[in-house]
Design an enzyme around this catalytic site. Structure first.
Site, short mmCIF file in Angstrom:
data_model
loop_
_atom_site.label_atom_id
_atom_site.label_comp_id
_atom_site.label_asym_id
_atom_site.label_seq_id
_atom_site.Cartn_x
_atom_site.Cartn_y
_atom_site.Cartn_z
N LYS A 150 -25.55 -25.36 -63.49
CA LYS A 150 -26.06 -25.19 -64.84
C LYS A 150 -25.36 -24.00 -65.49
O LYS A 150 -25.35 -22.91 -64.92
CB LYS A 150 -27.57 -24.99 -64.83
CG LYS A 150 -28.35 -26.28 -64.51
CD LYS A 150 -29.84 -26.08 -64.66
CE LYS A 150 -30.59 -27.38 -64.50
NZ LYS A 150 -30.40 -28.31 -65.64
N LYS A 258 -32.79 -40.52 -66.65
CA LYS A 258 -34.00 -39.88 -66.13
C LYS A 258 -35.19 -40.74 -66.55
O LYS A 258 -35.67 -40.64 -67.68
CB LYS A 258 -34.14 -38.47 -66.71
CG LYS A 258 -33.02 -37.53 -66.32
CD LYS A 258 -33.19 -36.16 -66.98
CE LYS A 258 -32.11 -35.19 -66.51
NZ LYS A 258 -32.22 -33.87 -67.19
#
Length: 349
Positions: A150, A258
């Site tokens: 990230k 997702k």
């Protein structure tokens, strides 16, 4: 006649989870339990994995909406439920109940019998430079051949130093690097940063700029030296026309699915079909669900016969996760039948 009950269960991180948007120590979630009035000992359980700060599900009356769905469990059509996390939880619970309440959500015998596993990437959360480097080395030592970092939480130059360190230590034939910007770049600086990152053989970069800037995103996907994957961009895009319009407008190399954020399983099936028609590839990622939600996503993923590393969680994020047979072995998520499910900590009403 079906009865539906629910409970709230706050999941506590075992570290401070930092993204470019927020820092988290607690993840709010809800569970739904569905059973026949005449056979209460056989029940299905699903997770309504609301993710505050993302999408239309983040409303003050979320729990009231869940209560209403429980009251109307005998009359609702799952596909008519607009909130992704609620649809995800209800669909999972009903699928579980239909197979006898054994946490079997999809036809995945090989997975449930422990005969196969799902390759996954190791996720390196944001932190200061030394913390991220330590976490990264640990993931490689744990056997991961693909890591996801990230970015956007510390100074960009320091992030470049980190990625340079990774490549100096681990060649691209040994370690695949994925990056997730969580929309932290701007349309003005994105391509320049992507050019600099591309020197380090990056597999893909997720969501370089904030969602909703389709014209700018198309310019980035067209000119980026790193393949672009869309993630947050997909939230709230539920029907066929919306999906096709978004894909045609942005044309990414990958989409990241997702189910708890992107319309549950039926909508994700639609994304796979529509993306495939455009030669856009995909992989699945969990979104901080507990083991109950992770189990459902893993079984759905297995049913797609995937081979590239998926972005599924490991179950180890929380101090009070739901005990389950899910385990990580050799950088892959697996189902260990010697371990049992235990939902005794959940108090449904």
């Amino acid at each position: 006649m079906l009865i539906a009950q629910y409970c709230r269960h706050d999941l506590h991180f075992n570290f401070v989870a930092i993204t470019s948007r927020q820092s988290m120590t607690v993840k709010e979630t809800y569970f739904i339990k569905v059973f026949d009035r005449n056979c209460p000992d056989v029940y299905g359980v699903g997770e309504c994995a609301v993710f505050r700060g993302l999408g239309a599900d983040d409303t003050p009356d979320y729990e009231e909406r869940l209560k209403a769905l429980c009251r109307n469990i005998n009359s609702i059509n799952v596909d008519d439920v607009k909130e992704s996390s609620l649809r995800f939880g209800i669909e999972t619970a009903l699928r579980d109940l239909a197979t006898g309440g054994r946490f079997r959500i999809f036809d995945s015998d090989s997975w449930l019998q422990g005969h196969m596993s799902i390759p996954i990437n190791g996720l390196v959360w944001m932190g200061d430079f030394d913390t991220m480097r330590s976490r990264l080395d640990q993931k490689v030592n744990d056997g991961f051949k693909c890591i996801k970092i990230k970015v956007g939480g510390i100074d960009f130059e320091r992030e470049l130093d980190l990625i340079r360190y990774v490549r100096d230590c681990y060649a691209s034939d040994r370690l695949m690097i994925r990056l997730d910007a969580n929309g932290s770049m701007t349309p003005r600086d994105a391509l320049g940063r992507l050019e600099r990152l591309a020197r380090y053989d990056i597999h893909s970069l997720e969501q370089p700029i904030r969602a909703g800037q389709w014209k700018q995103m198309r310019e980035i996907t067209r000119n980026s030296p790193i393949p672009i994957a869309l993630d947050e961009e997909l939230i709230g895009t539920m029907n066929y026309d919306q999906r096709c319009y978004l894909l045609d407008a942005t044309m990414p190399r990958y989409i990241i699915l997702k189910p708890s954020l992107h319309g549950s399983f039926s909508t994700c099936d639609g994304w796979i079909k529509d993306a495939g028609d455009r030669e856009i590839m995909w992989w699945a990622t969990s979104a901080l669900e507990s083991n109950i939600g992770l189990n459902a996503i893993a079984q759905w993923t297995v049913s797609k016969n995937v081979d590239m590393p998926q972005g599924l969680g490991t179950g180890g994020l929380y101090t009070n996760n739901i005990p389950s047979p899910l385990v990580v072995r050799d950088a892959a998520l697996a189902y260990d039948n010697s371990r049992a499910w235990n939902i005794e900590q959940l108090r449904f009403s």
